[in-house]
Design an enzyme around this catalytic site. Sequence first.
Site, mmCIF file in Angstrom:
data_model
loop_
_atom_site.group_PDB
_atom_site.id
_atom_site.type_symbol
_atom_site.label_atom_id
_atom_site.label_comp_id
_atom_site.label_asym_id
_atom_site.label_seq_id
_atom_site.Cartn_x
_atom_site.Cartn_y
_atom_site.Cartn_z
ATOM 1 N N PHE A 35 12.644 32.684 38.602
ATOM 2 C CA PHE A 35 11.929 31.617 39.302
ATOM 3 C C PHE A 35 11.415 30.578 38.303
ATOM 4 O O PHE A 35 11.600 29.372 38.473
ATOM 5 C CB PHE A 35 10.767 32.224 40.098
ATOM 6 C CG PHE A 35 9.928 31.210 40.813
ATOM 7 C CD1 PHE A 35 10.408 30.596 41.957
ATOM 8 C CD2 PHE A 35 8.685 30.847 40.329
ATOM 9 C CE1 PHE A 35 9.646 29.643 42.622
ATOM 10 C CE2 PHE A 35 7.909 29.895 40.978
ATOM 11 C CZ PHE A 35 8.400 29.290 42.131
ATOM 12 N N GLU A 36 10.795 31.085 37.213
ATOM 13 C CA GLU A 36 10.270 30.153 36.206
ATOM 14 C C GLU A 36 11.402 29.358 35.559
ATOM 15 O O GLU A 36 11.275 28.162 35.289
ATOM 16 C CB GLU A 36 9.498 30.928 35.122
ATOM 17 C CG GLU A 36 8.170 31.466 35.624
ATOM 18 C CD GLU A 36 7.598 32.546 34.721
ATOM 19 O OE1 GLU A 36 6.407 32.505 34.454
ATOM 20 O OE2 GLU A 36 8.365 33.440 34.301
ATOM 21 N N LYS A 116 39.326 46.276 24.929
ATOM 22 C CA LYS A 116 40.046 45.537 25.959
ATOM 23 C C LYS A 116 39.091 45.357 27.128
ATOM 24 O O LYS A 116 38.698 46.315 27.788
ATOM 25 C CB LYS A 116 41.285 46.310 26.397
ATOM 26 C CG LYS A 116 42.191 45.493 27.281
ATOM 27 C CD LYS A 116 43.566 46.135 27.387
ATOM 28 C CE LYS A 116 44.574 45.205 28.023
ATOM 29 N NZ LYS A 116 44.246 44.759 29.356
ATOM 30 N N ARG A 137 44.878 32.440 34.225
ATOM 31 C CA ARG A 137 46.172 32.878 33.684
ATOM 32 C C ARG A 137 47.319 32.535 34.638
ATOM 33 O O ARG A 137 48.378 32.126 34.211
ATOM 34 C CB ARG A 137 46.119 34.396 33.468
ATOM 35 C CG ARG A 137 47.371 34.960 32.898
ATOM 36 C CD ARG A 137 47.177 36.438 32.572
ATOM 37 N NE ARG A 137 48.325 36.949 31.859
ATOM 38 C CZ ARG A 137 49.442 37.336 32.441
ATOM 39 N NH1 ARG A 137 49.536 37.272 33.754
ATOM 40 N NH2 ARG A 137 50.464 37.798 31.729
ATOM 41 N N GLU A 174 38.149 36.371 28.031
ATOM 42 C CA GLU A 174 38.083 37.162 29.265
ATOM 43 C C GLU A 174 36.744 36.911 29.943
ATOM 44 O O GLU A 174 35.682 37.172 29.370
ATOM 45 C CB GLU A 174 38.220 38.641 28.866
ATOM 46 C CG GLU A 174 38.598 39.554 29.981
ATOM 47 C CD GLU A 174 40.114 39.591 30.253
ATOM 48 O OE1 GLU A 174 40.877 38.824 29.625
ATOM 49 O OE2 GLU A 174 40.501 40.379 31.120
ATOM 50 N N LYS A 313 45.225 52.312 26.069
ATOM 51 C CA LYS A 313 44.367 52.504 27.242
ATOM 52 C C LYS A 313 43.738 53.896 27.187
ATOM 53 O O LYS A 313 44.468 54.886 27.023
ATOM 54 C CB LYS A 313 45.196 52.391 28.527
ATOM 55 C CG LYS A 313 45.750 51.006 28.800
ATOM 56 C CD LYS A 313 44.677 50.163 29.473
ATOM 57 C CE LYS A 313 45.239 48.934 30.130
ATOM 58 N NZ LYS A 313 45.789 49.114 31.432
ATOM 59 N N CYS A 407 27.821 62.817 65.724
ATOM 60 C CA CYS A 407 27.011 62.087 64.753
ATOM 61 C C CYS A 407 25.948 63.017 64.165
ATOM 62 O O CYS A 407 25.224 63.676 64.914
ATOM 63 C CB CYS A 407 26.344 60.886 65.423
ATOM 64 S SG CYS A 407 25.200 60.040 64.322
ATOM 65 N N CYS A 410 22.412 61.632 65.550
ATOM 66 C CA CYS A 410 21.962 61.549 66.949
ATOM 67 C C CYS A 410 22.835 62.393 67.878
ATOM 68 O O CYS A 410 22.686 62.329 69.097
ATOM 69 C CB CYS A 410 21.943 60.100 67.412
ATOM 70 S SG CYS A 410 23.589 59.398 67.585
ATOM 71 N N CYS A 431 20.912 55.282 67.801
ATOM 72 C CA CYS A 431 21.121 56.157 66.636
ATOM 73 C C CYS A 431 20.167 55.707 65.514
ATOM 74 O O CYS A 431 20.218 54.562 65.075
ATOM 75 C CB CYS A 431 22.579 56.055 66.210
ATOM 76 S SG CYS A 431 22.950 57.008 64.742
HETATM 77 S S1 IVH Z 1 44.487 39.503 23.183
HETATM 78 C C1 IVH Z 1 49.232 38.211 23.576
HETATM 79 N N1 IVH Z 1 42.227 40.772 23.376
HETATM 80 O O1 IVH Z 1 44.476 41.764 28.371
HETATM 81 C C2 IVH Z 1 48.057 38.586 24.377
HETATM 82 N N2 IVH Z 1 43.466 40.418 25.352
HETATM 83 O O2 IVH Z 1 47.270 42.671 28.830
HETATM 84 C C3 IVH Z 1 46.823 38.490 23.578
HETATM 85 N N3 IVH Z 1 42.373 41.297 27.363
HETATM 86 O O3 IVH Z 1 45.830 38.737 29.425
HETATM 87 C C4 IVH Z 1 45.660 38.967 24.325
HETATM 88 N N4 IVH Z 1 40.590 42.065 26.381
HETATM 89 O O4 IVH Z 1 43.352 39.030 29.685
HETATM 90 C C5 IVH Z 1 43.297 40.296 24.041
HETATM 91 N N5 IVH Z 1 40.197 41.858 23.390
HETATM 92 C C6 IVH Z 1 41.246 41.383 24.046
HETATM 93 C C7 IVH Z 1 41.375 41.525 25.429
HETATM 94 C C8 IVH Z 1 42.508 41.032 26.054
HETATM 95 C C9 IVH Z 1 41.217 41.922 27.524
HETATM 96 C C10 IVH Z 1 43.324 40.985 28.470
HETATM 97 C C11 IVH Z 1 43.793 39.567 28.468
HETATM 98 C C12 IVH Z 1 45.282 39.612 28.507
HETATM 99 C C13 IVH Z 1 45.549 41.029 28.900
HETATM 100 C C14 IVH Z 1 46.857 41.469 28.286
#
Ligand code: IVH
Length: 820
Positions: A35-36, A116, A137, A174, A313, A407, A410, A431
């Site tokens: 708010f501030e 990532k 993208r 990102e 991953k 239920c 109820c 209910c």
């Molecule tokens: S580098 C040549 N760094 O992952 C691509 N991408 O699967 C270079 N992403 O489209 C991307 N974190 O949206 C890079 N630390 C990171 C990332 C990152 C998320 C996403 C990005 C990209 C996708 C590729």
Amino acid sequence: MTPIEAQVRIAELSKLINYHNYLYYQEDRTEISDFEFDKLLEELMLLEKQFPEYLEPDSPSQRVGGTITKEFETAEHQSRMLSLGNTYSEEELVAFDERVAKGLGHRNYEYFCELKFDGVAISLVYEKGKLIRAVTRGDGTRGDVVTENIKTIRNIPMSIHGKDIPEKFEVRGEIFLPLREFNKINQEREANGDPLLANPRNAASGTVKMQDSSIVAKRRLNCYFYQLSADELTVNRHDDAIHLLEKWGFNVSPTYAKCDNISNVLAYIEDWKEKRFELPLDTDGVVLKINGYDQREELGFTAKIPKWAIAYKYKAESAESQLLSITYQVGRTGAITPVANLSPVHLAGTTVKRASLHNANEIERLGLHEGDYVFVEKGGEIIPKITAVSIVKRKQGAKPIEYIDHCPECSTPLERKEGEAKHFCPNTANCPPQILGRIEHFVHKRAMDIDSLGTERIRTLIDQGYIANPADIYDLEEIQDQLLGLEMSQDQYEKTDDGILYISLTKAFFALTEGISLTAIQRFSDGQLEIPLAEVLENFKSFIRTSNKKVAQNIATIVKLEEILENSDIPKLEDYLPVSVVLYLLVGTQASLGELKAAARHEGTVHAILLKMALNLTKEQEEKVKKLKANTFQEGVISNMIDGIHASKSQSFEKVLFALGIRNIGENTAQILAKHFKNIDNLSNAGPDDLLAVNGVGETLVNSIQDYFSEKANLVIIQRLREKGLNFESSEVEKELLGDSLQGMKILASGKLNHFKRDEIIDFIEANGGQYIKSVSKALDFIIEGEEMGPSKKEKAQKLGVKMITEEEFLSMVGKTIET
Ligand code: IVH
């Protein structure tokens, strides 16, 4: 204020606001409330409007949004936005490293590692230090131009200063919605009864593509940048480029590290495996990239992905746990959601005790049996899910889970519409959780704003039959005296099927004796579980003797209790005593046991029985009865509630409309409908075409409005609320001014406009201080020229020399006040 003073204050405010933005984004903390913060921003915007000569292009006021984009333009990326190859194991990573070494012919290279981020990719183009375009993208080659939305992200530089800044450069990163913001939004949505956002990534991508940038501004998106490119870059390594980005004020995640071989990369991955759950956003892996740009060039690309980078991953973490039971939750709309209660297990940084099962199909798909061992995983969603059942561990004879058909709240038989996954409780009107949800929504701060009616109080009033719909709230004033002493909980009671009311032994003993504390009695009762009543009474007499408090009197009462129980035909329960008997012992001078027995039948609390009997209790008796009751409503609470209810009658029509809880009518829609239809009768009588003519109204909303007004019960509630004096009409004063940028101007709009319907543009001009003129004349200050403006009008305007401007020019003239 003199121009000089204004200039100084504008600079001061800008600095202050930038400082608070910095704290929020960079240090993850705040020193002032939202708010501030908004007040500072408001002051700045007002001064900039009065002294436009001091409005800097990178003023923080330029981030509040306000533009409306119906359809995003697209733009081509300077270079394709590529994706990355994925790996899920150490072996695959080592194989990648082998390919790199083979490609380069040596092992003299470094990796740049970072997490990532799970958000949406964005490309920003800067020219002469200024942000000129932000593009999503898209398909990798072309994306949507979302510059106005991106400008509302407060830590994205709109312009950068300094030497060595390339004439033109591009940064990629990102966009994400911080988990804290995501949770806050969902809490608000839950309170409003709006559907929840599924996960932070979808929420971020939806927000980036919103049409109204002022809503984007409120969402507090954030961005981590990970790539810089320009024709004349002075650096030749990625870590140097990242340092440049940091120096220029771009937000870079501090999680990056350089690793000079693949074993160090593996150590980095291991290091962040758990630690990543402490970050402010979701991450799903690690990206490793070759640090040297020359080496990147040498390695090159395959058709779709670079050969110099790869993503690792993390496996969605899974844990094994046991199914203890299933709770069936009933939502505000009557939808049933089964939730699995699990034995606690550690997973992805938190202890998991519950998992969503979504609906009956999911239970069937998993083939879930009672007591099953199950695997739980945490994906992007907040609540973990059960992915599989360990059939080998299933106990012999375990029964398959049978979905409920009534239920749980109820007992109404559940319904499941064809093609729908969820079961519903059709008992909308009666209910309890459905009533509770509707009333909670009705009294919500942003609706009728009755904050003295909190959930516990509403629940009490519903459970004890005082309210079942919003109109009942306004009857409470008349029955105030019945509420005095109303019990807040019914946990201490038990009721047999034929309506005999019992009270817990602890409470009964406490009320029947004098001088012994509730805690002492509680301790005694804890040791008496599952012992026949006669024995408990014997033990209680010994307990009284050892307590040394009013022994003779207390024992005499228990002896009398034993006599009455023996001579009466009331069935005995373990751990409970009949309320009628206990009351007889406390207030027997006022009523016979027979009368009390009759009055206690079918009532749920001591309070209700006494109300029914209207006894004239002495002060002493009242005190004794009080000891029998649960926590009660007292005078202060009641007058507070009644005051709040009373004050709510002055809420505006749009708030009342929102409060009614008509499906799909959120705050914004309520505002639009109230403004357009002016009163509830116009709205309820509107046909589909009238409704569709309002900007922002679609088929779904038309259906919910018509469904709502076709229910007789709803019409009765509206009528009762109306009689109580609630506003079902917009008052003229409510036509509040959005701004004064068109003060005194005479304006005409001609042709088709993209952002306004016919009567909306008139309202909008008037709300900004202007006057709408219906025909072309010399008196006009200007004409807003829409698409396909009539040629004769155009000719006349040109002849008279009236200025014509486009809709876009008009919008930028009024600034950011548009709210449709
Ligand atoms: S580098 C040549 N760094 O992952 C691509 N991408 O699967 C270079 N992403 O489209 C991307 N974190 O949206 C890079 N630390 C990171 C990332 C990152 C998320 C996403 C990005 C990209 C996708 C590729």
